[in-house]
Write an enzyme that holds these catalytic residues in place. Structure first.
Site, PDB file in Angstrom:
ATOM      1  N   HIS A   1      -7.088  -5.809   2.204  1.00 39.22           N
ATOM      2  CA  HIS A   1      -5.917  -5.294   2.916  1.00 39.22           C
ATOM      3  C   HIS A   1      -5.339  -6.414   3.777  1.00 39.22           C
ATOM      4  O   HIS A   1      -6.086  -7.121   4.465  1.00 39.22           O
ATOM      5  CB  HIS A   1      -6.299  -4.144   3.847  1.00 39.22           C
TER       6      HIS A   1
ATOM      7  N   HIS B   1     -10.399  -5.143  -3.278  1.00 40.65           N
ATOM      8  CA  HIS B   1      -9.065  -5.421  -2.748  1.00 40.65           C
ATOM      9  C   HIS B   1      -9.193  -5.813  -1.293  1.00 40.65           C
ATOM     10  O   HIS B   1     -10.065  -5.327  -0.575  1.00 40.65           O
ATOM     11  CB  HIS B   1      -8.142  -4.202  -2.894  1.00 40.65           C
TER      12      HIS B   1
ATOM     13  N   VAL C   1     -10.988   3.083  -3.461  1.00 35.14           N
ATOM     14  CA  VAL C   1     -10.617   2.632  -4.808  1.00 35.14           C
ATOM     15  C   VAL C   1     -11.631   1.571  -5.251  1.00 35.14           C
ATOM     16  O   VAL C   1     -11.733   0.502  -4.631  1.00 35.14           O
ATOM     17  CB  VAL C   1      -9.184   2.052  -4.843  1.00 35.14           C
TER      18      VAL C   1
ATOM     19  N   ASP D   1       0.843  -1.196   0.000  1.00 34.84           N
ATOM     20  CA  ASP D   1       0.000   0.000   0.000  1.00 34.84           C
ATOM     21  C   ASP D   1       0.878   1.246   0.000  1.00 34.84           C
ATOM     22  O   ASP D   1       1.905   1.300   0.697  1.00 34.84           O
ATOM     23  CB  ASP D   1      -0.913  -0.006   1.233  1.00 34.84           C
TER      24      ASP D   1
ATOM     25  N   ASN E   1     -12.965  -3.146   2.592  1.00 37.34           N
ATOM     26  CA  ASN E   1     -13.852  -2.001   2.769  1.00 37.34           C
ATOM     27  C   ASN E   1     -14.852  -1.953   1.610  1.00 37.34           C
ATOM     28  O   ASN E   1     -14.478  -2.188   0.457  1.00 37.34           O
ATOM     29  CB  ASN E   1     -13.037  -0.701   2.809  1.00 37.34           C
TER      30      ASN E   1
END
Ligand code: 5GP
Length: 114
Positions: A102, A100, A96, A30, A87
């Site tokens: 994390h 994805h 974004v 990240d 998220n």
């Protein structure tokens, strides 16, 4: 359709520190890490967010989780532990719109999240 930010990273059109990739997923560090280790794992398929995933994405979603655990292990987090976060939408903190997960670790993480 134009490529998402993470498709551009996967295609190496935008530089990133890629730590793992295969034909289905790419994992990279990240740009604004929230923990000593903060990696994103993304499917090459541009699913917008988990809320948009379809039944035929089931296998890919399982694959992402299994690979996330593998990448966490590669990053040295197996012993101390790690957290996986996805998220979704405004209140979820998504910024974004390309699914994805994390991978966070390297320090104790508080709960509940802010
Ligand atoms: P979200 O807030 O959508 O759950 O997570 C998006 C993540 O992407 C954020 O943690 C943010 O720091 C990261 N990010 C945004 N732009 C870039 C970029 O260009 N390169 C990398 N490596 N990470 C990015």
């Amino acid at each position: 359709m134009s490529k998402t930010l993470f498709e551009k990273i996967a295609a190496r059109e935008i530089p990133a520190s890629i730590v793992y990739e295969d034909d289905k997923v790419v994992a990279f560090r990240d740009i604004n890490p929230q923990a000593p280790t903060h990696i994103l794992i993304v499917p090459r398929k541009p699913i917008q967010r988990i809320g948009q995933a379809q039944a035929d994405d089931q296998q890919l979603l399982g694959y992402i989780l299994l690979k996330a655990a593998e990448v966490a292990k590669l990053a040295g987090l197996a012993e101390t532990g790690f957290r996986l976060v996805i998220n979704n939408g405004r209140d979820g903190g998504e910024t974004v719109p390309h699914l994805h997960c994390h991978i966070l670790g390297g320090r104790p993480l508080a709960w509940p999240p802010g």
